[in-house]
Design a protein around this motif. Structure first.
Motif, short mmCIF file in Angstrom:
data_model
loop_
_atom_site.label_atom_id
_atom_site.label_comp_id
_atom_site.label_asym_id
_atom_site.label_seq_id
_atom_site.Cartn_x
_atom_site.Cartn_y
_atom_site.Cartn_z
N ASP A 166 6.25 -3.41 6.52
CA ASP A 166 4.91 -3.07 6.03
C ASP A 166 4.83 -3.21 4.52
O ASP A 166 3.80 -3.63 3.98
CB ASP A 166 4.55 -1.65 6.46
N SER A 167 5.91 -2.87 3.80
CA SER A 167 5.91 -3.03 2.35
C SER A 167 5.81 -4.50 1.98
O SER A 167 5.12 -4.88 1.02
CB SER A 167 7.18 -2.41 1.75
N THR A 209 4.90 1.23 -3.48
CA THR A 209 6.21 1.76 -3.81
C THR A 209 7.19 0.60 -3.81
O THR A 209 6.87 -0.49 -3.35
CB THR A 209 6.65 2.83 -2.78
N THR A 210 8.37 0.82 -4.33
CA THR A 210 9.37 -0.24 -4.37
C THR A 210 9.88 -0.52 -2.97
O THR A 210 10.40 0.38 -2.30
CB THR A 210 10.54 0.18 -5.27
N ALA A 211 9.71 -1.70 -2.51
CA ALA A 211 10.09 -2.06 -1.15
C ALA A 211 11.47 -2.67 -1.12
O ALA A 211 11.92 -3.30 -2.09
CB ALA A 211 9.08 -3.06 -0.56
N SER A 251 -1.79 2.92 3.37
CA SER A 251 -1.58 4.22 4.01
C SER A 251 -0.43 4.16 5.01
O SER A 251 0.39 5.09 5.11
CB SER A 251 -2.86 4.66 4.72
N LYS A 252 -0.33 3.05 5.73
CA LYS A 252 0.75 2.90 6.69
C LYS A 252 2.11 2.84 5.99
O LYS A 252 3.10 3.40 6.47
CB LYS A 252 0.54 1.63 7.51
N VAL A 253 2.17 2.17 4.83
CA VAL A 253 3.42 2.13 4.07
C VAL A 253 3.82 3.55 3.65
O VAL A 253 4.99 3.93 3.69
CB VAL A 253 3.26 1.21 2.84
#
Length: 471
Positions: A189-190, A206-208, A235-237
């Motif tokens: 997801d990221s 955010t850092t993936a 939101s899912k991440v």
């Protein structure tokens, strides 16, 4: 003649008390002394009644807010950590003292108890042989029996260690799969967000980690639809990050618990092996006479083994949760299969305490004890809830009374109790006053006063607001 007649008439009028020409006739005759006294009493009585009426209006009965509270609240947890095996009660259920409320998996504790009991049997036989020496074949047979019993105890301890290791490996392996799945979902997801949305917003949530999945194509729709798609993906991440944090924390906890369990089981194997070695040495040295030191060492081993039995007996009892008193189950936090322990059931609040999540559902009293926080300060807080909450004893009302009103409060004082939510009323009796006041800066000092409800209304529930009026 006429003048003399007028003069006589005026004198007669004066003598009779009638007003003459140019004079005013009095409206009433002057009061006698007795009449004056009666009038004064009436006037004073009227003034007193008026003053009493004023004081009754001015001194209105004070009213204070209170809260319905059970006499005792028990927060029930297992004394040791383990998996909930049975849960036999539900909220609102009436229970009795000594009733079994829940049980946990006690297989390891039972195995340890069996090993410890076998060690006690072996050591008891050894000490008995030491204190009552037997000659020849009978002594040799007793020594061999001690070796057999000590060997059985050692085997039981080894089996308990294997059972502990297998259980821990299974639990950790299962949780590792959960962590891996959460990590993969977060990475995928990221990556989708970074490729399809981050370029339009100028930042990523955010850092993936390194992408491991093929990106999902973005819908070819209007810019509004694209923006909504990116917001949902962001939101899912965030939820993926929360799930990953929770799974990693749970894995760390399981690994720590496994180390403690295995260390305890290994220590038991070591002790049972020492008993076996001693029994074997005794058989080898059967021809040598017993010394006081040998007898003392055998007795010491028996004492240690008996202490181990007591410890494991308590561990077996700890696997059963018993009602400490008659009462009503107010809340059940866990379910069969949950991990529970001395701090309660391990749960997590919703991300950033979102409305409607568990972290946002705060009760009227402190049930949750914060343990550790999530990542970045906005992740889920790890909390523990009591497995069971039990209300016991009659319903009471606790009110906070300002210090200026405490002169009217004493044990046995009568009060009127009005239940705000139900519109019902009852009578109460002051039972006790907490002598540890609450001082509110800039206002006043308050004391907690517990009031017994004479005949509690059926609708009165714990936590309801009650207006307290002092008689």
């Amino acid at each position: 003649m006429a003048k003399r007649a007028r003069t006589r008439g005026m004198n007669a009028a004066l003598d009779s008390g009638e007003a003459g020409v140019g004079e005013m006739k009095p409206a009433h005759a002057p009061m006698r002394p007795r009449q004056l006294a009666v009038a004064s009493v009436v006037a004073l009585t009227g003034s007193g009644l008026g003053l009493a009426t004023y004081h009754r209006v001015a001194a209105k009965t004070p009213t204070f807010s209170g809260q319905a509270t059970p006499a005792h609240t028990f927060y029930l947890n297992f004394p040791t950590a383990g998996t909930v095996q049975t849960l036999t009660v539900k909220p609102g259920q009436t229970v009795h003292a000594g009733q079994v409320l829940a049980t946990m998996d006690g297989g390891v504790a039972a195995a340890n108890l069996a090993a410890a009991q076998a060690a006690v049997d072996a050591d008891t036989a050894t000490v008995a042989a030491d204190e009552s020496p037997q000659a020849g074949a009978a002594q040799a047979a007793q020594d061999k029996l001690s070796v057999t019993q000590a060997g059985a105890a050692t085997d039981s301890a080894k089996n308990a260690l294997l059972l502990t290791q297998n259980n821990d490996q299974h639990t950790i392996a299962a949780q590792t799969v959960v962590v891996t799945g959460a990590q993969n979902a977060y990475n995928a997801d990221s990556s989708d967000y970074a490729q399809q949305c981050a370029s339009s917003t100028g930042k990523s949530p955010t850092t993936a980690a390194t992408p491991t999945a093929t990106p999902t194509p973005a819908p070819s729709t209007s810019s509004t639809t694209q923006l909504q798609f990116c917001q949902n993906l962001k939101s899912k991440v965030g939820h993926d990050a929360t799930d990953l944090s929770m799974a990693q924390a749970e894995l760390a906890r399981l690994q720590s618990t496994a180390k403690l369990d295995e260390a305890q089981a290994l220590d038991d194997v070591t002790q049972r092996q020492a008993v076996l070695t001693a029994a074997q040495q005794k058989v080898t040295a059967a021809t040598a006479p017993l010394t006081a030191a040998t007898i003392a060492a055998d007795k010491a081993r028996l004492t240690d083994a008996q202490a181990q039995v007591a410890t494991y007996q308590q561990a077996v009892r700890n696997a059963t949760l018993i009602a400490p008193a008659d009462g009503v189950v107010a809340a059940v936090a866990g379910a069969v299969g949950d991990l529970a322990g001395p701090e309660g059931v391990h749960t997590y609040g919703g991300p950033a305490a979102q409305a409607g999540t568990q972290a946002d559902q705060q009760p009227g009293f402190q049930l949750f004890v914060p343990n550790s926080g999530g990542t970045g300060g906005s992740g889920p807080a790890s909390v523990y809830q009591p497995l069971l909450t039990l209300y016991a004893g009659p319903m009471t009302v606790v009110a906070q009374i300002p210090e200026q009103n405490m002169a009217a409060v004493h044990a046995g004082a009568r009060t009127r109790l009005d239940v705000t939510a139900t519109g019902t009323a009852a009578v109460g009796t002051v039972g006790e006053v907490t002598l540890d006041p609450a001082r509110v800066p800039g206002t006043t000092t308050y004391y907690d006063v517990r009031i017994a409800v004479d005949s509690p209304p059926p609708e009165l529930l714990a936590g309801m607001t009650v207006e307290v009026s002092l008689f």
